[in-house]
Scaffold this motif. Structure first.
Motif, mmCIF file in Angstrom:
data_model
loop_
_atom_site.group_PDB
_atom_site.id
_atom_site.type_symbol
_atom_site.label_atom_id
_atom_site.label_comp_id
_atom_site.label_asym_id
_atom_site.label_seq_id
_atom_site.Cartn_x
_atom_site.Cartn_y
_atom_site.Cartn_z
ATOM 1 N N ALA A 77 14.044 52.693 41.951
ATOM 2 C CA ALA A 77 14.165 53.654 40.849
ATOM 3 C C ALA A 77 15.633 53.884 40.499
ATOM 4 C CB ALA A 77 13.493 54.969 41.220
ATOM 5 N N ILE A 78 16.469 54.019 41.509
ATOM 6 C CA ILE A 78 17.902 54.205 41.257
ATOM 7 C C ILE A 78 18.512 52.973 40.618
ATOM 8 C CG2 ILE A 78 20.145 54.480 42.406
ATOM 9 C CD1 ILE A 78 18.697 56.310 44.421
ATOM 10 N N ILE A 79 18.179 51.800 41.131
ATOM 11 C CA ILE A 79 18.743 50.559 40.589
ATOM 12 C C ILE A 79 18.296 50.340 39.146
ATOM 13 C CG2 ILE A 79 18.690 48.047 40.801
ATOM 14 C CD1 ILE A 79 18.639 48.457 43.841
ATOM 15 N N VAL A 80 17.034 50.589 38.851
ATOM 16 C CA VAL A 80 16.535 50.410 37.476
ATOM 17 C C VAL A 80 17.194 51.411 36.537
ATOM 18 C CG1 VAL A 80 14.472 50.645 36.040
ATOM 19 C CG2 VAL A 80 14.386 49.303 38.121
ATOM 20 N N THR A 81 17.370 52.640 36.974
ATOM 21 C CA THR A 81 18.025 53.648 36.140
ATOM 22 C C THR A 81 19.473 53.276 35.859
ATOM 23 O OG1 THR A 81 16.598 55.350 37.061
ATOM 24 C CG2 THR A 81 18.600 56.091 35.956
ATOM 25 N N ARG A 86 23.759 51.274 32.308
ATOM 26 C CA ARG A 86 24.998 50.490 32.324
ATOM 27 C C ARG A 86 24.833 49.031 31.922
ATOM 28 N NH1 ARG A 86 29.606 53.605 33.474
ATOM 29 N NH2 ARG A 86 28.835 55.443 34.503
ATOM 30 N N ARG A 87 23.615 48.545 31.869
ATOM 31 C CA ARG A 87 23.327 47.130 31.573
ATOM 32 C C ARG A 87 23.956 46.191 32.588
ATOM 33 N NH1 ARG A 87 19.041 47.803 29.118
ATOM 34 N NH2 ARG A 87 19.143 48.760 27.089
ATOM 35 N N SER A 88 24.147 46.689 33.807
ATOM 36 C CA SER A 88 24.704 45.872 34.874
ATOM 37 C C SER A 88 24.170 46.378 36.205
ATOM 38 C CB SER A 88 26.229 45.944 34.869
ATOM 39 O OG SER A 88 26.745 45.305 36.005
ATOM 40 N N ALA A 89 23.874 45.453 37.096
ATOM 41 C CA ALA A 89 23.415 45.827 38.432
ATOM 42 C C ALA A 89 24.456 45.443 39.473
ATOM 43 C CB ALA A 89 22.085 45.153 38.736
ATOM 44 N N SER A 90 25.712 45.354 39.053
ATOM 45 C CA SER A 90 26.787 44.970 39.962
ATOM 46 C C SER A 90 27.185 46.155 40.826
ATOM 47 C CB SER A 90 27.997 44.486 39.166
ATOM 48 O OG SER A 90 29.057 44.198 40.023
ATOM 49 N N ILE A 91 27.496 45.880 42.085
ATOM 50 C CA ILE A 91 27.919 46.949 42.988
ATOM 51 C C ILE A 91 29.436 47.011 43.091
ATOM 52 C CG2 ILE A 91 25.797 46.916 44.325
ATOM 53 C CD1 ILE A 91 27.274 45.292 46.431
ATOM 54 N N PRO A 94 33.093 50.920 41.066
ATOM 55 C CA PRO A 94 33.072 52.128 41.888
ATOM 56 C C PRO A 94 32.707 53.393 41.106
ATOM 57 C CG PRO A 94 35.320 51.433 41.518
ATOM 58 C CD PRO A 94 34.422 50.379 40.934
ATOM 59 N N SER A 95 32.891 53.399 39.799
ATOM 60 C CA SER A 95 32.607 54.587 39.005
ATOM 61 C C SER A 95 31.153 54.627 38.529
ATOM 62 C CB SER A 95 33.533 54.646 37.799
ATOM 63 O OG SER A 95 33.255 53.559 36.946
ATOM 64 N N LEU A 96 30.322 53.764 39.067
ATOM 65 C CA LEU A 96 28.961 53.635 38.582
ATOM 66 C C LEU A 96 28.133 54.896 38.821
ATOM 67 C CD1 LEU A 96 27.232 51.459 37.266
ATOM 68 C CD2 LEU A 96 26.476 50.780 39.517
#
Length: 99
Positions: A77-81, A86-91, A94-96
Motif C-alpha cells: 500500500a505504501i509503495i503503490v501510494t 511520484r511516478r517512481s518506485a526508486s529508493i 531521500p525526500s520521498l
C-alpha cells in the motif's frame, strides 16, 4: 533428502535475498527480496524442527508468515501510494517520504 540440504538451500536463498536487498534500487524488487529472506528463514525453521523432532520451528514459521502477510498489505500500500504520487518506485530519493 536430508534436512541439512534444506538448511543449505535456505542459506542460499537468504543470501540471494540479502544481495538483492543491498544491490537493487527499485522498491518493489527490494520488497520481494525481503519476502525471499523471510521465506528462507521459514524453510530453516521447518528444517530445524524436522531435525529436532519438535513442532517449535513450525509454530515460529507460522507466526513469521502471519507477520509477512501483514507486511505485504502495509508495504505494498505504501509503495503503490508513493508510485502514484511520484511516478517512481526508486529508493534513492531521500525526500520521498518527507510530505
Amino acid at each position: 533428502m536430508s534436512p541439512a540440504s534444506y538448511v543449505v538451500l535456505s542459506a542460499i536463498l537468504f543470501s540471494l535475498g540479502a544481495l538483492g536487498f543491498l544491490l537493487r534500487r527499485n522498491a518493489i524488487v527490494v520488497f520481494m527480496c525481503v519476502e525471499l529472506m523471510l521465506n528462507s528463514a521459514n524453510l530453516a525453521f521447518v528444517a530445524f524442527a524436522r531435525i529436532t523432532g519438535t513442532l517449535n520451528g513450525q509454530v515460529v514459521a507460522f507466526f513469521v508468515m502471519v507477520v509477512a502477510a501483514a507486511e505485504v498489505v502495509v508495504g505494498l500500500a505504501i509503495i503503490v501510494t508513493i508510485f502514484r504520487t511520484r511516478r517512481s518506485a526508486s529508493i534513492d530519493e531521500p525526500s520521498l517520504l518527507k510530505y
